[in-house]
Scaffold this motif. Structure first.
Motif, short mmCIF file in Angstrom:
data_model
loop_
_atom_site.label_atom_id
_atom_site.label_comp_id
_atom_site.label_asym_id
_atom_site.label_seq_id
_atom_site.Cartn_x
_atom_site.Cartn_y
_atom_site.Cartn_z
N THR A 365 1.00 -1.19 -0.09
CA THR A 365 0.01 0.09 0.02
C THR A 365 0.81 1.34 0.08
O THR A 365 1.25 1.67 -0.87
N PHE A 366 1.19 1.79 1.17
CA PHE A 366 1.66 2.94 1.20
C PHE A 366 3.03 3.09 0.63
O PHE A 366 3.46 3.86 -0.09
N ASN A 367 3.88 1.96 1.08
CA ASN A 367 5.31 1.93 0.68
C ASN A 367 5.44 1.93 -0.85
O ASN A 367 6.27 2.47 -1.66
N THR A 368 4.58 0.99 -1.54
CA THR A 368 4.49 0.99 -2.98
C THR A 368 4.10 2.35 -3.71
O THR A 368 4.91 2.90 -4.61
N ALA A 369 3.08 2.93 -3.17
CA ALA A 369 2.55 4.19 -3.81
C ALA A 369 3.86 5.03 -3.25
O ALA A 369 4.05 6.01 -4.45
N LYS A 370 4.60 5.15 -2.46
CA LYS A 370 5.78 6.26 -2.16
C LYS A 370 6.79 5.94 -3.32
O LYS A 370 7.07 6.75 -3.94
N ILE A 371 7.30 4.74 -3.50
CA ILE A 371 8.18 4.26 -4.52
C ILE A 371 7.66 4.60 -5.79
O ILE A 371 8.51 5.06 -6.58
#
Length: 434
Positions: A365-371
């Motif tokens: 979720t968040f980590n992938t969105a940030k990457i």
């Protein structure tokens, strides 16, 4: 495969495709409030008794329902999620969803372009929004994907889409987010998977790395000068030098990763991400120092070398997270499109091997969105972000309890029915099973 056999496969698949085709959901017209569910925000936080509201496709309320005076009549539709769990939509990076429909039918395979250096090839043009495979991943909570080309030294440019649309233009979340570089391996394996041979040094490694250096150097020079003639290949790389696009470096070995990062830095590439990253934990200090994230290769796999910990693929996310590296999960490899549905269970395995459940949730979720550079729009349940989320009867990272009751993409309630569920219901009815 002969032309006649290919045509036969198409004929066999047409009835299924025609019968089960889903119509994309209409734009959200009524405000919606989800009450009393356990909300997993995707940023490590949980609200046990939550109130999640959204209007016109955007989240307008994220709160503890027990701590606020909530006027239910402020929302036109209320969903009681008591005993259930609310999650942000899962994100599948480095995916070929919508690029291949039937592997054996060449005309339905658009994942790879001819040639070796193809930064100007845009995967989104070939994306089929109504692929039958796409509808099979949504019932497990996968609602967003990065559509990524394959092949060559530089495969092309990826784009990010939501998975309920009429066509690629409707599906777009972020167009041309980055260019994908397949860095050469420093060694090669001989033999086959069923009869492995020896491991030998790649004698052409230095030459292949030098070719990448030469290309990036020429592209950088092109970006800094007004060329007399337009070069579409170099022009496609301009975003790498002004920071508007990311260089996705597909590499697994320690040496690959170190050399690739150094090469990119020397040529003024602003943003980098390692894709695969099997030995990234050995280079964690370098990655953390340069703010380089890792999209970790498929967790459900065996160790690559005989002398490695049998559990290393499961522990990799924990090792990198503990060293301060931003980590997401990707699922490329054999049968990758159909296996996209298993993305949440990869995160669940990471939770079983060291990460807590909310950290594991962040991997998709968040980590992938940030990457991927879309964290301002999605990846967490926060006010102002897209209402791309779902309700599950239980823990969405556990295949036993990941059972969606509702799913929304940008506020639109989407269908969770697939041709597989239709067949299941058909034969349950035939045999009078509940």
């Amino acid at each position: 495969m002969s032309k006649n056999i290919c045509m036969l496969l198409l004929v066999l698949f047409v009835p299924i495709i025609t019968k089960a085709q889903q119509t994309p959901a209409p734009k959200q017209s009524k405000s919606i409030l989800i009450l009393n569910g356990t909300a997993h925000l995707g940023n490590g936080k949980i609200i046990e008794n939550s109130a999640i509201g959204f209007i016109d496709g955007k989240i307008t309320l994220v709160a503890d329902a027990t701590l606020i005076r909530l006027a239910k009549d402020a929302f036109e539709t209320t969903i009681d999620a008591s005993g259930k769990h609310v999650y942000p939509g899962f994100i599948a990076p480095n995916s070929t969803l919508g690029l291949v429909e039937i592997d054996a039918v060449k005309s339905s395979d658009d994942e790879e372009e001819i040639g070796s250096i193809n930064p100007h090839v845009k995967s989104i043009i070939a994306y089929t929004a109504d692929s039958k495979v796409i509808e099979t991943v949504r019932p497990n909570g996968v609602l967003i994907a990065q559509i990524t080309p394959r092949g060559g030294r530089i495969s092309g440019t990826s784009s990010i889409v939501q998975l309920d649309a009429w066509n690629w233009k409707d599906a777009l979340i972020k167009e041309n987010d980055g260019i994908h570089l397949n860095f050469p391996s420093s060694f090669k394996r001989t033999g086959s998977w069923f009869e492995p041979g020896t491991i030998e040094a790649n004698k052409d490694y230095s030459k292949q790395a030098s070719e990448i250096t030469s290309f990036l150097s020429s592209a950088k020079a092109y970006s800094g000068n007004i060329a007399k003639e337009r070069n579409l290949i170099f022009e496609a790389t301009l975003g790498l030098f002004d920071g508007t696009e990311t260089l996705y470096i597909h590499a697994n070995e320690e040496k690959q990763i170190i050399d690739a990062v150094q090469l990119a830095k020397e040529n003024s590439v602003k943003r980098m991400v390692i894709v695969g990253g099997y030995e990234a934990y050995k280079t964690a200090a370098l990655l953390q120092k340069n703010n380089i994230g890792v999209l970790l290769k498929r967790v459900h796999d065996m160790p690559e070398n005989d002398d490695q910990d049998i559990d290393l693929p499961y522990k990799n996310a924990k090792l990198l997270t503990d060293k301060g590296v931003l980590v997401g999960l990707e699922n490329s490899g054999g049968h990758e499109r159909m296996n996209t549905r298993n993305l949440p269970f990869l995160a669940g395995t990471c939770a079983a091997y060291g990460l807590d459940k909310e950290q594991a949730l962040q991997l998709i979720t968040f980590n992938t969105a940030k990457i991927l550079g879309i964290d301002k729009q999605c990846g967490t349940l926060e006010e102002g972000k897209d209402a791309t989320l779902f309700i599950s009867q239980g823990d969405a990272l556990d295949m036993r309890t990941n059972k969606l009751t509702n799913a929304f993409i940008q506020g639109r309630m989407i269908s969770l029915e697939t041709h597989q569920s239709q067949l299941n219901n058909r034969y349950k009815e035939k045999y009078n099973q509940n």
